[in-house]
Structures are given as structure tokens and as C-alpha cells.
Design a protein around this motif. Structure first.
Motif, PDB file in Angstrom:
ATOM      1  N   THR A 150      23.144  -6.436   8.310  1.00  0.00           N
ATOM      2  CA  THR A 150      21.712  -5.790   8.479  1.00  0.00           C
ATOM      3  C   THR A 150      21.109  -6.613   9.631  1.00  0.00           C
ATOM      4  O   THR A 150      20.488  -5.804  10.322  1.00  0.00           O
ATOM      5  N   GLU A 181      14.208  -4.702  12.711  1.00  0.00           N
ATOM      6  CA  GLU A 181      13.405  -4.393  11.376  1.00  0.00           C
ATOM      7  C   GLU A 181      12.966  -5.919  10.837  1.00  0.00           C
ATOM      8  O   GLU A 181      12.101  -6.102  10.245  1.00  0.00           O
ATOM      9  N   TYR A 182      13.882  -6.649  10.957  1.00  0.00           N
ATOM     10  CA  TYR A 182      13.597  -8.040  10.638  1.00  0.00           C
ATOM     11  C   TYR A 182      12.650  -9.010  11.516  1.00  0.00           C
ATOM     12  O   TYR A 182      11.592  -9.426  10.971  1.00  0.00           O
ATOM     13  N   CYS A 200       6.640  -3.101   7.932  1.00  0.00           N
ATOM     14  CA  CYS A 200       7.858  -2.707   7.434  1.00  0.00           C
ATOM     15  C   CYS A 200       7.779  -1.166   7.824  1.00  0.00           C
ATOM     16  O   CYS A 200       7.085  -0.326   7.116  1.00  0.00           O
ATOM     17  N   ALA A 236       9.823   1.381   7.201  1.00  0.00           N
ATOM     18  CA  ALA A 236      10.161   2.315   6.369  1.00  0.00           C
ATOM     19  C   ALA A 236       9.026   2.692   5.290  1.00  0.00           C
ATOM     20  O   ALA A 236       9.180   3.581   4.309  1.00  0.00           O
ATOM     21  N   TYR A 253       8.271   0.530   2.785  1.00  0.00           N
ATOM     22  CA  TYR A 253       8.844   0.151   1.617  1.00  0.00           C
ATOM     23  C   TYR A 253       8.255  -1.177   0.806  1.00  0.00           C
ATOM     24  O   TYR A 253       7.624  -1.377  -0.301  1.00  0.00           O
ATOM     25  N   CYS A 254       8.084  -2.067   1.802  1.00  0.00           N
ATOM     26  CA  CYS A 254       7.684  -3.648   1.309  1.00  0.00           C
ATOM     27  C   CYS A 254       6.106  -3.357   0.924  1.00  0.00           C
ATOM     28  O   CYS A 254       5.308  -3.411   2.134  1.00  0.00           O
ATOM     29  N   LYS A 263      14.163   3.618   3.151  1.00  0.00           N
ATOM     30  CA  LYS A 263      14.630   2.389   2.653  1.00  0.00           C
ATOM     31  C   LYS A 263      14.463   1.141   3.462  1.00  0.00           C
ATOM     32  O   LYS A 263      14.816   1.344   5.057  1.00  0.00           O
ATOM     33  N   CYS A 264      14.014  -0.059   3.024  1.00  0.00           N
ATOM     34  CA  CYS A 264      13.705  -0.974   4.327  1.00  0.00           C
ATOM     35  C   CYS A 264      15.135  -2.041   4.181  1.00  0.00           C
ATOM     36  O   CYS A 264      15.515  -2.427   3.133  1.00  0.00           O
ATOM     37  N   MET A 265      15.513  -2.288   5.417  1.00  0.00           N
ATOM     38  CA  MET A 265      16.866  -2.758   5.328  1.00  0.00           C
ATOM     39  C   MET A 265      16.583  -4.307   4.836  1.00  0.00           C
ATOM     40  O   MET A 265      17.600  -4.853   4.554  1.00  0.00           O
ATOM     41  N   VAL A 266      15.713  -5.112   5.091  1.00  0.00           N
ATOM     42  CA  VAL A 266      15.292  -6.357   4.918  1.00  0.00           C
ATOM     43  C   VAL A 266      15.256  -6.365   3.310  1.00  0.00           C
ATOM     44  O   VAL A 266      15.971  -7.241   2.768  1.00  0.00           O
ATOM     45  N   ASP A 267      14.925  -5.403   2.569  1.00  0.00           N
ATOM     46  CA  ASP A 267      14.647  -5.354   1.128  1.00  0.00           C
ATOM     47  C   ASP A 267      16.141  -5.039   0.539  1.00  0.00           C
ATOM     48  O   ASP A 267      16.271  -5.649  -0.222  1.00  0.00           O
TER      49      ASP A 267
END
Lengths: 124, 518
Positions: free
Chosen positions: A39, A46-47, A56, A58, A60-61, B462-466
Motif C-alpha cells: 500500500t 494516502e499515507y 482520509c 476515502a 473511512y477513518c 476503502k481507506c488503504m491505510v486502514d
């Protein structure tokens, strides 16, 4: 609290991963960092966004998103308001409520309690 | 019952084969009808045992003869389960509920009318009558899963009817040990557990070592999150694994085999027990198999579900009764394995290919797949994809074909973001590599790996870090703790990732990491 990390810190994560890859005893240990390495390789931006911009993409977090109430779905029942542990939600009965982002601790209680699924995550 | 000679086995095969012709041939000349109901774990959880019970009850009440209800292994399209298929006409009913049984019997069996309402809809909305008309099946090639969904896994006669135990007899009577190993080597079969070590080579190493006792082990400790290929093979076709273990035993000179299967697979364990009992009863396992003088027996060892026990040396430790922790290699198990004796450990899917190779020849098998990866691979397709289920494709099929042609694309009109292969050992493949042919080398090249065959599709939400955090969380809780890098290193990595997802004091964290890694 929101001290910015330099991009170099991501390299640290990468180095740790590569060290495990080289030194673990069994095949499973050697391959354990693969999800992180792959990843990092393909989704590095994204990181970087997570570390440097608290973002984030997406959505998601939860901690990196704002919780907002969709006024079209909100019926103003007040369940979220009553359950919010920090009193961040305001609004009149039967009118769309609102979340004060400055007070909100993003615990997600309102989203769990809302019977109309009106609370949504929004990327910052 | 009791021990059978090869003539008796042949007799069973011919008789049963005629009886079961309707399972594979839609034009079979028969007055019988077979209602096949999936009894794999997926469909069982959506009440397929109740469906079977209802069918049998209704048939009895209505006094309908010539119709049999059969429980089978997985048909593959788990998203549409429970699946009911009526042969010989091959009508495919999807998402059947126990209360639909009455209607199926009344209108399909008695009146001969297909029930439109229960027919399966393809992704593009067309209604299909038959299983093989679905796009899901068009690009698949079933070798390891050949018998899954065709035979009753708890009936050895049905396995024998479809060339069961033919390969074993052929090996025992016409081939030398080296010839068997040669054949497997020539076929190019590689270990399906993940690493892809050539199976023939593994067997030849164990054969070369002289010892008073050798062992064959089947690794059915499938631990990857999202993987269920081995379970489905054991549930749908357990005898093919037993037969292949006996063949492996003959070729290396072993007389004892173990199947290490996790206790979380109750249906698979029970089917294996039934299969082993039936095979022993027919004299296909035990002393003097088929009168050839070859002894081979198989026992089941239950695993408690530790991920690390899927690693071959940890698995050996576990069978020996110790805590499951990997041994340092070398010595390799082929030299010093179970109880210090030469041992081969093969994955379920690897073994399921063996009988097909012996029967059809190494050239046939080698003609399928790519230059370095031969044959087919079973994938457990899951995540954000329309057709969740079990697919078997020739090596070299591209990821795009699997996700979009077979899997039917991403639901809710979302975009494809990444596919995760190989579970916690594998990596995420982004959209730009969708056209990579799937084989051992190509996947390693792009930073993932074949792994055991879990294939999880992720969409843009979807979050890739997650995702990385999720897999590392799994690794941390499953690490056996024997070596420091894995025990402590993965924990530290997880902590970093967790804080990334949670937005907590960054400056302090990175100071800490710097200190640890120096």
C-alpha cells in the motif's frame, strides 16, 4: 496535538517493514509487512495525506472526517442531541439538527443512534 | 460392505456412472430427476439443510418416486445461495428459501413448469436457466473443483463413479515411485499454499531420504482472512484429497498420512471423517490396498485455529503435541519433519490436482496456464464485488477478467480501487495493474503474492491505510512470538498505523519511532 510529521517518517515505517521482512524466522513473519509495503508503494499519497494533512480521502477513518447531519434525512427527533456526550449537537425539534465541529470529538455515538441514518462522514 | 477387490470397484463405477449420467449430461436417457442442494458452509448458513429436509418430506408426502434429493459441495456462486439445481435439465434456482420447496416440487417436478421467480438473474439483468449460461462460469476451468457440486461428498460410490480411486490403482499397479514423481514434476504443478514450490521436487527430496518411516501431511489449516478454497474442496470432494495422499505416500514410501484441519471447519471435518471411514471400509485405505501390498492410512489432526500453524514447521510442532511455533530451516521437513522423519506437506488444493494429473497425463496439465505456472488456481473472491464466491481459472488469467468478467464488477456503481491477494502475506494491487496475468512470478513482481487464494476486491470507499492496519492487526494477534522482529516489530508498525488513522499526537509518535528504530 497536531504536530506535522515529515515525509521521512513514512520512510521509517518502510524501513521497519523491510527489516521484519529480512529477519523473521518463518515465511509468515517475513511476509507480514507486505500489506504495508504494497500500500505504501501504490497508495503513498494516502499515507502522506493521513500524516500531514489529517485527511482520509476515502472518508473511512472517522477521526479524520467531519461528522455532518444530512438536513434532507434529519427529522429533528433529537435522539442524537440527547446522546451526544459533549453536547455538540443543537437544533429545534422537527427541524434539521447541526453538529458543532469545534466541540465534536468524533466518537460516532450520534451515527450509531440516528434511526434515519442521517449522519454522514465527510472528508475534510 | 467390507473390503472390495478392483473388479468390484470397477463394477460399482460402471453401475453408478450410468445412474449418475444425468448429473453431467443434460440429454441423459433417464426417468429420474436429481435435486442437488448446496451443503457447503455458505449455503448451510442460509438454511440449506432445512431445504433438503423440506424437499425430502414433501416428496414423501406426495409419494413421488424417481426423484432424489442430493446434498453436494459448493457450486461456487455463494452470493446467490442457497443454490438448488435440478438435473438432468440443469435448471438453476438461486436464493431458494425453505418455503419455496413446495412450489418447486409442485410446479417444476410434477407439472414440468420452470419457476421464473426463482431463476437466477445475471449482473446485466438477463434471466438464465442454466448454471453454465452465467457469465460467472464462462471463463472458469474446473480441475480441482471438478467434482464439487456434482457428487454427494458423503457417498464414496459417487466419487468412484467419476473415476475415483482409478488414479490410485493405476499408480499402484503400473507405475514405479520415480515414474509418479516424474509425472508430477513434468506437469509443472506447484504448491498452492502460497509459496509455489514445485510439488514434484518436494516429493523427490522426501523419496531420496532413507528412513524406516515417512509421512504425508495435508495442510488444511487455511488461516487467511477471506479464504475458503480448501474448505470448499474438503466439503465438496474429500476423497480426491485422500486418494492423492495415498498416491503421494506410495511415491515417497510413506505409510501414514495426517490431515491437519482446523476445528472451525466442522462440516469439512465431519465429511473427512465419513470419507476416511468409507475408504477404509472399501479397503482403499489401510493394509494391502486393492490387493497390491501397499499399506497407507490417514488420520485427522484438529488444529485450534492458530494462523501460524499453517506454516509447515509450526504445523509439525502442533501435530507432535507442542505449541505451534516454526522451526528454523534447514533441516527441511523433507529431510527431518514429523517426529524427525522425512515428511512432505502439501496443501489441499495441490493434492486435489494430483489425481487429475495422473489420469489425464502431465502434458495435458502442462498445456494449461503460463510458462512457469501451470494448471489452474482456485480463488475465494470476496469484498466489494457482485459475484462473491469460489472461482477456478487457468493461470495467466488477468485480474480484470476475474474481477469484472467473472466477478461481475463492483456493486453500487462505484470504482475499483484495489484488490488484495494472498491475505496477510500478500499485497494490494492497484487499478493500473489490473491487466497483470495472475501467476506466481507476476504477482511477486508487483509486490503482492499468490498466497493461498483469497482475493478481496476493494472499492473507492476503502481507506488503504486502514486496510494495512487491519492486516497488521491480524498479524500482531496471530504472531507466535518466537522471533523478535515479528513479535515486536509488527506491533510497533501497527501502533504507527493506528495513530495515523486516529489523529493523535504526531510529533511525539515520530520521536518515539525514531528512538526505537535507532
Amino acid at each position: 496535538m497536531n504536530g506535522k510529521a515529515e515525509p521521512d517518517d513514512l520512510n521509517k515505517l518502510e524501513r521497519l517493514a523491510n527489516n521484519i521482512k529480512k529477519s523473521a524466522i518463518c515465511g509468515l513473519g517475513q511476509t507480514a509487512p507486505n500489506p504495508v509495503l504494497s500500500t505504501l508503494k501504490y497508495f503513498r499519497e494516502e499515507y502522506v495525506e493521513h500524516v500531514s494533512y489529517n485527511k482520509c480521502r476515502a472518508g473511512y477513518c472517522r477521526a479524520l472526517c467531519n461528522l455532518v447531519i444530512n438536513p434532507e434525512k434529519c427529522r429533528g427527533c433529537g435522539i442524537c442531541k440527547r446522546n451526544c456526550p459533549v453536547g455538540a449537537i443543537s437544533g429545534e425539534v422537527k427541524m434539521p439538527h447541526e453538529i458543532n465541529q469545534k466541540i465534536c470529538i468524533k466518537c460516532g455515538t450520534c451515527a450509531d443512534k440516528c434511526p434515519f441514518h442521517a449522519i454522514e462522514k465527510q472528508t475534510i | 460392505m467390507g473390503k472390495k477387490s478392483i473388479q468390484e470397484i470397477e463394477e460399482i463405477r460402471n453401475r453408478k456412472r450410468q445412474e449418475l449420467e444425468l448429473r453431467v449430461n443434460t440429454k441423459a436417457d433417464t426417468r429420474e430427476k436429481h435435486i442437488l442442494v448446496c451443503h457447503g458452509t455458505g449455503c448451510t448458513s442460509s438454511k440449506s439443510p432445512k431445504i433438503i429436509e423440506n424437499f425430502r418430506k414433501i416428496l414423501e408426502e406426495k409419494k413421488i418416486k424417481n426423484v432424489r434429493v442430493i446434498q453436494t459441495g459448493c457450486f461456487g456462486l455463494c452470493a446467490k445461495g442457497p443454490i438448488v439445481i435440478i438435473r438432468p435439465e440443469d435448471t438453476f434456482y438461486a436464493q431458494v428459501k425453505p418455503e419455496d420447496c413446495e412450489e418447486i416440487i409442485q410446479s417444476h417436478i410434477v407439472e414440468g413448469k420452470t419457476i421464473e421467480r426463482l431463476l437466477c438473474k445475471d449482473i446485466d439483468g438477463t434471466i438464465v436457466n442454466r448454471l453454465d449460461e452465467l457469465n460467472f462460469y464462462k471463463k472458469q476451468k474446473r480441475i480441482a473443483l471438478k467434482n464439487c457440486g456434482v457428487i454427494d461428498p458423503e457417498n464414496i460410490d459417487e466419487y468412484i463413479a467419476f473415476d475415483g480411486y482409478k488414479a490410485l490403482y493405476q499408480v499402484l499397479t503400473t507405475m514405479s515411485q520415480d515414474e509418479v514423481i516424474d509425472e508430477i514434476s513434468k506437469s509443472g504443478l506447484r504448491g498452492r499454499g502460497g509459496a509455489g514450490f514445485p510439488t514434484g521436487k518436494k516429493w523427490s527430496f522426501a523419496k531420496q531420504n532413507e528412513a524406516d518411516q515417512k509421512y504425508v501431511i495435508c495442510n488444511a489449516d487455511e488461516g487467511d482472512p477471506g479464504a475458503f478454497m480448501d474448505r470448499s474442496i474438503l466439503e465438496g470432494d474429500p476423497h480426491s484429497v485422500l486418494e492423492a495422499m495415498a498416491i503421494a505416500g506410495y511415491s515417497i514410501g510413506a505409510t501414514q498420512g495426517y490431515i491437519y484441519v482446523r476445528a472451525e471447519y466442522p462440516i469439512a471435518v465431519q465429511r473427512l471423517k465419513v470419507a476416511i471411514d468409507q475408504a477404509r471400509d472399501y479397503g482403499l485405505l489401510g493394509k494391502d490396498i486393492l490387493g497390491t501390498g501397499f499399506d497407507f492410512d490417514i488420520d485427522i489432526r484438529l488444529g485450534a485455529g492458530a494462523f501460524v500453524c499453517g506454516e509447515e514447521t509450526a504445523l509439525l510442532e502442533s501435530i507432535e503435541g507442542r505449541r505451534g511455533q516454526p522451526r528454523v530451516k534447514p533441516p527441511y521437513p523433507a529431510n527431518k519433519g514429523l517426529f524427525g522423519k522425512p515428511t512432505i506437506i502439501n496443501n489441499v488444493e495441490t493434492l486435489a490436482n494430483v489425481t487429475r494429473i495422473i489420469l489425464n497425463g502431465a502434458e495435458w496439465y502442462a498445456s494449461i496456464g503460463t510458462e512457469k505456472s501451470k494448471g489452474t488456481k482456485v480463488f475465494a473472491l470476496g469484498g466489494n464485488v457482485n459475484n462473491v464466491g469460489l472461482v477456478e481459472v487457468p493461470m495467466g488469467t488477468t485480474l480484470r477478467e476475474i474481477v469484472f468478467d467473472i466477478g461481475g464488477g463492483i456493486p453500487n456503481g462505484r470504482k475499483f480501487k484495489a484488490a488484495q491477494t494472498g491475505g496477510p502475506s500478500g499485497g494490494c494491487i492497484p487499478a493500473e495493474h489490473l491487466d497483470t496475468p495472475i501467476d506466481y512470478e507476476s504477482l511477486t513482481e508487483i509486490g503482492s503474492m499468490m498466497g493461498s487464494g483469497g482475493l478481496i476486491v476493494m472499492d473507492e470507499t476503502k481507506c488503504m491505510v486502514d486496510i494495512a492496519r487491519f492486516y497488521l492487526d491480524f498479524t500482531v494477534s496471530e504472531s507466535c512470538g518466537k522471533c523478535t522482529p515479528c513479535r515486536i516489530g509488527t506491533k510497533r508498525m501497527l501502533e504507527i498505523l493506528e495513530r495515523m488513522c486516529e489523529r493523535k499526537s504526531r510529533a511525539r509518535r515520530f520521536k518515539q519511532i525514531r528512538k526505537i528504530s535507532q
